[in-house]
Design a protein around this motif. Structure first.
Motif, PDB file in Angstrom:
ATOM      1  N   GLY A  28       0.799  -1.214   0.000  1.00 20.57           N
ATOM      2  CA  GLY A  28       0.000   0.000   0.000  1.00 20.57           C
ATOM      3  C   GLY A  28       0.835   1.269   0.000  1.00 20.57           C
ATOM      4  O   GLY A  28       2.028   1.255   0.326  1.00 20.57           O
ATOM      5  N   PRO A  29       0.201   2.388  -0.337  1.00 21.59           N
ATOM      6  CA  PRO A  29       0.900   3.676  -0.390  1.00 21.59           C
ATOM      7  C   PRO A  29       1.151   4.232   0.999  1.00 21.59           C
ATOM      8  O   PRO A  29       0.507   3.842   1.972  1.00 21.59           O
ATOM      9  CB  PRO A  29      -0.078   4.565  -1.171  1.00 21.59           C
ATOM     10  N   GLU A  30       2.098   5.148   1.075  1.00 18.67           N
ATOM     11  CA  GLU A  30       2.410   5.776   2.360  1.00 18.67           C
ATOM     12  C   GLU A  30       1.170   6.466   2.918  1.00 18.67           C
ATOM     13  O   GLU A  30       0.430   7.140   2.213  1.00 18.67           O
ATOM     14  CB  GLU A  30       3.533   6.802   2.172  1.00 18.67           C
ATOM     15  N   GLY A  31       0.933   6.246   4.210  1.00 14.52           N
ATOM     16  CA  GLY A  31      -0.246   6.786   4.852  1.00 14.52           C
ATOM     17  C   GLY A  31      -1.389   5.805   4.915  1.00 14.52           C
ATOM     18  O   GLY A  31      -2.342   5.999   5.679  1.00 14.52           O
ATOM     19  N   ASN A  32      -1.292   4.739   4.106  1.00 14.11           N
ATOM     20  CA  ASN A  32      -2.329   3.703   4.119  1.00 14.11           C
ATOM     21  C   ASN A  32      -1.674   2.338   3.926  1.00 14.11           C
ATOM     22  O   ASN A  32      -2.108   1.524   3.108  1.00 14.11           O
ATOM     23  CB  ASN A  32      -3.358   3.970   3.008  1.00 14.11           C
ATOM     24  N   GLN A  33      -0.624   2.115   4.700  1.00 17.88           N
ATOM     25  CA  GLN A  33       0.175   0.912   4.526  1.00 17.88           C
ATOM     26  C   GLN A  33      -0.285  -0.219   5.434  1.00 17.88           C
ATOM     27  O   GLN A  33      -0.770   0.009   6.547  1.00 17.88           O
ATOM     28  CB  GLN A  33       1.652   1.226   4.791  1.00 17.88           C
ATOM     29  N   VAL A  34      -0.101  -1.426   4.935  1.00 15.25           N
ATOM     30  CA  VAL A  34      -0.378  -2.638   5.698  1.00 15.25           C
ATOM     31  C   VAL A  34       0.931  -3.404   5.842  1.00 15.25           C
ATOM     32  O   VAL A  34       1.582  -3.726   4.839  1.00 15.25           O
ATOM     33  CB  VAL A  34      -1.423  -3.522   4.998  1.00 15.25           C
ATOM     34  N   VAL A  35       1.319  -3.695   7.074  1.00 18.31           N
ATOM     35  CA  VAL A  35       2.547  -4.446   7.329  1.00 18.31           C
ATOM     36  C   VAL A  35       2.188  -5.923   7.388  1.00 18.31           C
ATOM     37  O   VAL A  35       1.601  -6.396   8.355  1.00 18.31           O
ATOM     38  CB  VAL A  35       3.214  -3.996   8.649  1.00 18.31           C
ATOM     39  N   ALA A  36       2.545  -6.667   6.338  1.00 18.53           N
ATOM     40  CA  ALA A  36       2.233  -8.099   6.276  1.00 18.53           C
ATOM     41  C   ALA A  36       3.269  -8.931   7.008  1.00 18.53           C
ATOM     42  O   ALA A  36       2.941  -9.943   7.641  1.00 18.53           O
ATOM     43  CB  ALA A  36       2.123  -8.551   4.823  1.00 18.53           C
ATOM     44  N   LEU A  37       4.536  -8.525   6.911  1.00 13.17           N
ATOM     45  CA  LEU A  37       5.617  -9.164   7.668  1.00 13.17           C
ATOM     46  C   LEU A  37       6.399  -8.078   8.366  1.00 13.17           C
ATOM     47  O   LEU A  37       6.735  -7.054   7.765  1.00 13.17           O
ATOM     48  CB  LEU A  37       6.549  -9.964   6.752  1.00 13.17           C
TER      49      LEU A  37
END
Length: 265
Positions: A28-37
């Motif tokens: 995802g883009p900066e500000g709406n990111q998802v950390v999967a690992l």
């Protein structure tokens, strides 16, 4: 508690098959990111069978994809058989996978117009390697399909098709075989047979298997289980049983919540 430390299941002391160092994958883009690992590190020895479990969204599939070179980490390093999966072109990465990695997916991904033998030898052709039909036949005999060489996938049961997929993964003699829910589409009897084949690949032929699964019974066939939650390794269990795995999964959510409170998140 493993946290971000390396997990090292029991296995042959013949070397390290897979190593992840601080692997992070963000979508995802900066500000709406998802950390999967989130900074995953682990080390798996040659000749080990490891199951990876965790709740939905824990990062299981992302871990497998990054470890297998199907996805590129945002940060961190991945080593297969001592060689780093890094940089280079997509063509170079594809060549690396074909030389060192095997895949078994929930959907068998067999080409419907090719025979069993043709499906199994396809990875050799794609890698530009000489097709040794004798070896391919030996592998198919190992998985109980020596009499089905000229059959099409549509002429096989689901369990038989998955055994073809396993033979296809093994024929190139990969350093690591990755399984993504390999028994998810099978009935109980077929699933048991497929898991027994994966065990045989490890114990008899020295392969290294890493299997993502949601099924405690399937995980119990492995030597060890890694538990993921919120993109991090939160547990490790040797000599798992279906009962102990199911119990651990039941309490995993509570354990993760306690860790968040302790960390002040």
């Amino acid at each position: 508690m493993l946290g971000r430390k390396a997990a090292r299941p029991a296995g042959d002391a013949g070397g390290e098959a897979l190593r992840l160092e601080g692997v992070r994958r963000v979508y995802g883009p900066e500000g709406n990111q998802v950390v999967a690992l989130d900074g995953v590190s682990l080390s798996l020895p040659v000749g080990s069978f490891t199951a990876v479990m965790g709740p939905s969204g824990s990062g299981k599939s992302t871990l497998l994809q990054c470890a297998a070179g199907l996805d590129r980490p945002t940060a961190g390093r991945v080593f297969v058989d001592g060689a780093e999966l890094a940089g280079g072109s997509e063509a170079a990465l594809t060549k690396f996978r074909r030389q060192r990695i095997g895949f078994v997916f929930q959907q068998f991904n067999l080409l419907p117009t090719l025979t069993v033998m043709q499906n199994v030898t396809l990875p050799l052709k794609l890698a530009g390697r000489k097709v040794d039909r004798r070896r391919a036949q030996e592998v198919l005999e190992r998985v109980g399909l020596g009499d089905r060489l000229d059959h099409l996938p549509s002429e096989l049961s689901g369990g038989q098709q998955q055994r073809v997929a396993i033979a296809r993964a093994l024929v190139t003699e990969p350093r690591v075989v990755f399984g993504d829910e390999p028994t998810g589409a099978l009935d109980t009897r077929s699933a048991r047979a497929v898991l027994a084949l994966l065990q045989e690949a490890v114990r008899v032929y020295g392969q290294t298997v890493v299997m993502v699964t949601h099924d405690p019974v399937a995980a119990a066939h492995a030597d060890a289980v890694l538990y993921l939650a919120d993109g991090r390794i939160v547990g490790y269990q040797q000599a798992p049983t279906a009962e102990t795995v199911a119990e651990r999964m039941t309490h995993l959510a509570d354990e993760v919540e306690r860790q968040r409170i302790t960390a002040g998140v």
